[in-house]
Each structure stands twice: as structure tokens, then as C-alpha cells.
Design a protein around this motif. Structure first.
Motif, PDB file in Angstrom:
ATOM      1  N   MET A 175      49.013  31.325  60.529  1.00  0.00           N
ATOM      2  CA  MET A 175      49.992  32.277  60.015  1.00  0.00           C
ATOM      3  C   MET A 175      49.342  33.647  59.871  1.00  0.00           C
ATOM      4  SD  MET A 175      53.202  32.597  58.806  1.00  0.00           S
ATOM      5  CE  MET A 175      53.784  31.011  58.293  1.00  0.00           C
ATOM      6  N   GLY A 176      48.154  33.665  59.251  1.00  0.00           N
ATOM      7  CA  GLY A 176      47.467  34.937  59.057  1.00  0.00           C
ATOM      8  C   GLY A 176      47.143  35.624  60.366  1.00  0.00           C
ATOM      9  N   ARG A 177      46.728  34.870  61.343  1.00  0.00           N
ATOM     10  CA  ARG A 177      46.398  35.456  62.649  1.00  0.00           C
ATOM     11  C   ARG A 177      47.644  35.984  63.342  1.00  0.00           C
ATOM     12  NH1 ARG A 177      41.905  31.051  64.130  1.00  0.00           N
ATOM     13  NH2 ARG A 177      40.269  31.999  62.901  1.00  0.00           N
ATOM     14  N   PHE A 178      48.736  35.284  63.223  1.00  0.00           N
ATOM     15  CA  PHE A 178      49.988  35.759  63.803  1.00  0.00           C
ATOM     16  C   PHE A 178      50.399  37.090  63.198  1.00  0.00           C
ATOM     17  CE2 PHE A 178      50.913  31.713  65.753  1.00  0.00           C
ATOM     18  CZ  PHE A 178      51.785  32.039  66.777  1.00  0.00           C
ATOM     19  N   LEU A 179      50.103  37.268  61.920  1.00  0.00           N
ATOM     20  CA  LEU A 179      50.557  38.467  61.215  1.00  0.00           C
ATOM     21  C   LEU A 179      49.590  39.635  61.330  1.00  0.00           C
ATOM     22  CD1 LEU A 179      52.169  36.648  58.195  1.00  0.00           C
ATOM     23  CD2 LEU A 179      53.340  37.866  60.041  1.00  0.00           C
ATOM     24  N   GLY A 180      48.463  39.433  61.959  1.00  0.00           N
ATOM     25  CA  GLY A 180      47.575  40.515  62.333  1.00  0.00           C
ATOM     26  C   GLY A 180      47.212  41.503  61.245  1.00  0.00           C
ATOM     27  N   GLY A 181      46.862  41.031  60.070  1.00  0.00           N
ATOM     28  CA  GLY A 181      46.412  41.921  59.009  1.00  0.00           C
ATOM     29  C   GLY A 181      47.514  42.529  58.151  1.00  0.00           C
ATOM     30  N   ARG A 182      48.761  42.201  58.443  1.00  0.00           N
ATOM     31  CA  ARG A 182      49.856  42.737  57.617  1.00  0.00           C
ATOM     32  C   ARG A 182      49.752  42.185  56.210  1.00  0.00           C
ATOM     33  NH1 ARG A 182      55.027  41.414  60.844  1.00  0.00           N
ATOM     34  NH2 ARG A 182      56.027  42.473  59.117  1.00  0.00           N
ATOM     35  N   THR A 183      50.302  42.913  55.273  1.00  0.00           N
ATOM     36  CA  THR A 183      50.322  42.511  53.870  1.00  0.00           C
ATOM     37  C   THR A 183      51.749  42.175  53.484  1.00  0.00           C
ATOM     38  OG1 THR A 183      48.441  43.915  53.347  1.00  0.00           O
ATOM     39  CG2 THR A 183      49.869  43.301  51.510  1.00  0.00           C
ATOM     40  N   GLY A 184      51.909  41.049  52.778  1.00  0.00           N
ATOM     41  CA  GLY A 184      53.252  40.697  52.353  1.00  0.00           C
ATOM     42  C   GLY A 184      53.358  39.270  51.866  1.00  0.00           C
ATOM     43  N   HIS A 185      54.611  38.812  51.849  1.00  0.00           N
ATOM     44  CA  HIS A 185      54.939  37.533  51.248  1.00  0.00           C
ATOM     45  C   HIS A 185      55.346  36.488  52.287  1.00  0.00           C
ATOM     46  CE1 HIS A 185      54.796  39.204  47.222  1.00  0.00           C
ATOM     47  NE2 HIS A 185      55.389  40.270  47.731  1.00  0.00           N
ATOM     48  N   LEU A 186      55.050  35.251  51.919  1.00  0.00           N
ATOM     49  CA  LEU A 186      55.389  34.092  52.741  1.00  0.00           C
ATOM     50  C   LEU A 186      56.205  33.122  51.906  1.00  0.00           C
ATOM     51  CD1 LEU A 186      51.792  33.386  54.112  1.00  0.00           C
ATOM     52  CD2 LEU A 186      53.560  34.794  55.179  1.00  0.00           C
ATOM     53  N   ALA A 187      56.966  32.287  52.581  1.00  0.00           N
ATOM     54  CA  ALA A 187      57.689  31.205  51.915  1.00  0.00           C
ATOM     55  C   ALA A 187      57.155  29.880  52.454  1.00  0.00           C
ATOM     56  CB  ALA A 187      59.187  31.315  52.178  1.00  0.00           C
ATOM     57  N   MET A 188      57.207  28.882  51.603  1.00  0.00           N
ATOM     58  CA  MET A 188      56.777  27.548  52.000  1.00  0.00           C
ATOM     59  C   MET A 188      57.878  26.558  51.632  1.00  0.00           C
ATOM     60  SD  MET A 188      53.332  25.438  50.941  1.00  0.00           S
ATOM     61  CE  MET A 188      52.420  26.929  50.929  1.00  0.00           C
ATOM     62  N   VAL A 189      58.200  25.697  52.589  1.00  0.00           N
ATOM     63  CA  VAL A 189      59.187  24.644  52.372  1.00  0.00           C
ATOM     64  C   VAL A 189      58.412  23.329  52.426  1.00  0.00           C
ATOM     65  CG1 VAL A 189      61.250  23.528  53.295  1.00  0.00           C
ATOM     66  CG2 VAL A 189      61.016  26.019  53.438  1.00  0.00           C
ATOM     67  N   VAL A 190      58.353  22.655  51.287  1.00  0.00           N
ATOM     68  CA  VAL A 190      57.575  21.423  51.162  1.00  0.00           C
ATOM     69  C   VAL A 190      58.535  20.240  51.135  1.00  0.00           C
ATOM     70  CG1 VAL A 190      55.907  20.162  49.751  1.00  0.00           C
ATOM     71  CG2 VAL A 190      55.830  22.669  49.838  1.00  0.00           C
TER      72      VAL A 190
END
Length: 165
Positions: free
Chosen positions: A1-16
Motif C-alpha cells: 500500500m505504501g509503495r503504491f502511494l509513493g510517499g503521499r501522506t493521508g488516511h487509509l481504511a481497513m475492512v476486517v
């Protein structure tokens, strides 16, 4: 996920799917651990347990997309991927969040092709089952104290490398 976002800063959601499943709990812990260590610019702002109910994952994803229009990514730990994909399709966010889930199925294959899903972490359940049966039958037929073990590596499936059915 982090690599896909290329250093962007922000929020993620997780569905468990369910924290009562050890595998889901370990996936969540591993995800959070890697984010903390390698991508401190990304935070999980929403983590919902959906008991593997696609309708619940749809509702919760719609809420997350509404509450955070700039949501960068969604990680689906269990079987709620169809609800997440449906929410992304219907909500049509200005920028589609990166969407990662597990297990290559007919549905996840379609979500990849439709560009709703970015990566499937496939653990190849069929091959795992086959190896289990081979080990079981081998232990009955062999007098060897230990049978060789084959490690089955997870595969990362993208739209560009979806295997044929």
C-alpha cells in the motif's frame, strides 16, 4: 500500500472480516506494523469488523468514502471485497483509493479487470489443499519420519498479470 502511494501522506481504511480469525488478526497486525515502521505518513483512520458480510463492507466503505473524500487506500483483510468494490464503483471518488485484498476468485479477477481493485494477495488455497492431501497420503504410505515440506509463496496479482482461468 505504501509503495503504491509513493510517499503521499493521508488516511487509509481497513475492512476486517473477523478478528476472531487468527489469520485476519495477523494480517491486520502485520499491515499496521509495516505502516508504522516504513510508512509513518500513512495512518489507518477507519478499521471496521464486518464478519465477512459483503453488505456490511459496502455500507462501511461508503461511510469511509463519504467521511474522508481524500481516502488514499483500502485494505480488505477478509471476504468483504465485493462490498468494497461495489462502494468504489457507486461512489466514484475523485481519486480512486488504492484497493488491496486477498484471494484470487472469479469476483476479485473481475474487480482487477474493471480497475476497481489494484492488488490481490493470493495464497493459492487450491495448491495448499493439494499439498495437504499429498502430505497426508504420503505419511500413510511412507515410513520416513518427516516428509519434505514445500513452501507455497503468496502471489501478487495485478490487472496486468491476471492468470487465465
Amino acid at each position: 500500500m505504501g509503495r503504491f502511494l509513493g510517499g503521499r501522506t493521508g488516511h487509509l481504511a481497513m475492512v476486517v472480516g473477523s478478528r476472531s480469525y487468527r489469520g485476519h488478526e495477523e494480517r491486520e497486525m502485520g499491515f499496521r506494523s509495516v505502516l508504522n515502521e516504513e510508512f509513518p505518513n500513512l495512518t489507518v483512520s477507519s478499521a471496521v469488523e464486518i464478519n465477512d458480510e459483503p453488505d456490511v463492507s459496502y455500507i462501511e466503505t461508503m461511510k469511509a468514502l463519504h467521511n474522508e473524500p481524500e481516502l488514499l487506500g483500502i485494505y480488505c483483510v477478509g471476504a468483504g471485497h465485493s462490498g468494497v468494490a461495489r462502494a468504489i464503483r457507486e461512489a466514484r471518488p475523485n481519486r480512486k483509493p488504492v484497493f488491496i485484498c486477498h484471494d484470487l476468485t472469479k469476483d476479485t479477477r473481475g474487480h482487477l479487470v474493471d480497475d476497481l481493485l489494484d492488488v490481490v494477495i493470493d495464497q493459492n488455497a487450491r495448491l495448499i489443499a493439494e499439498q495437504s492431501v499429498i502430505r497426508l497420503l504420503g505419511s500413510i504410505a511412507s515410513s520416513a519420519p518427516y516428509l519434505t515440506r514445500k513452501f507455497i509463496e503468496p502471489r501478487l496479482i495485478f490487472r496486468e498479470n491476471v492468470p487465465v482461468q
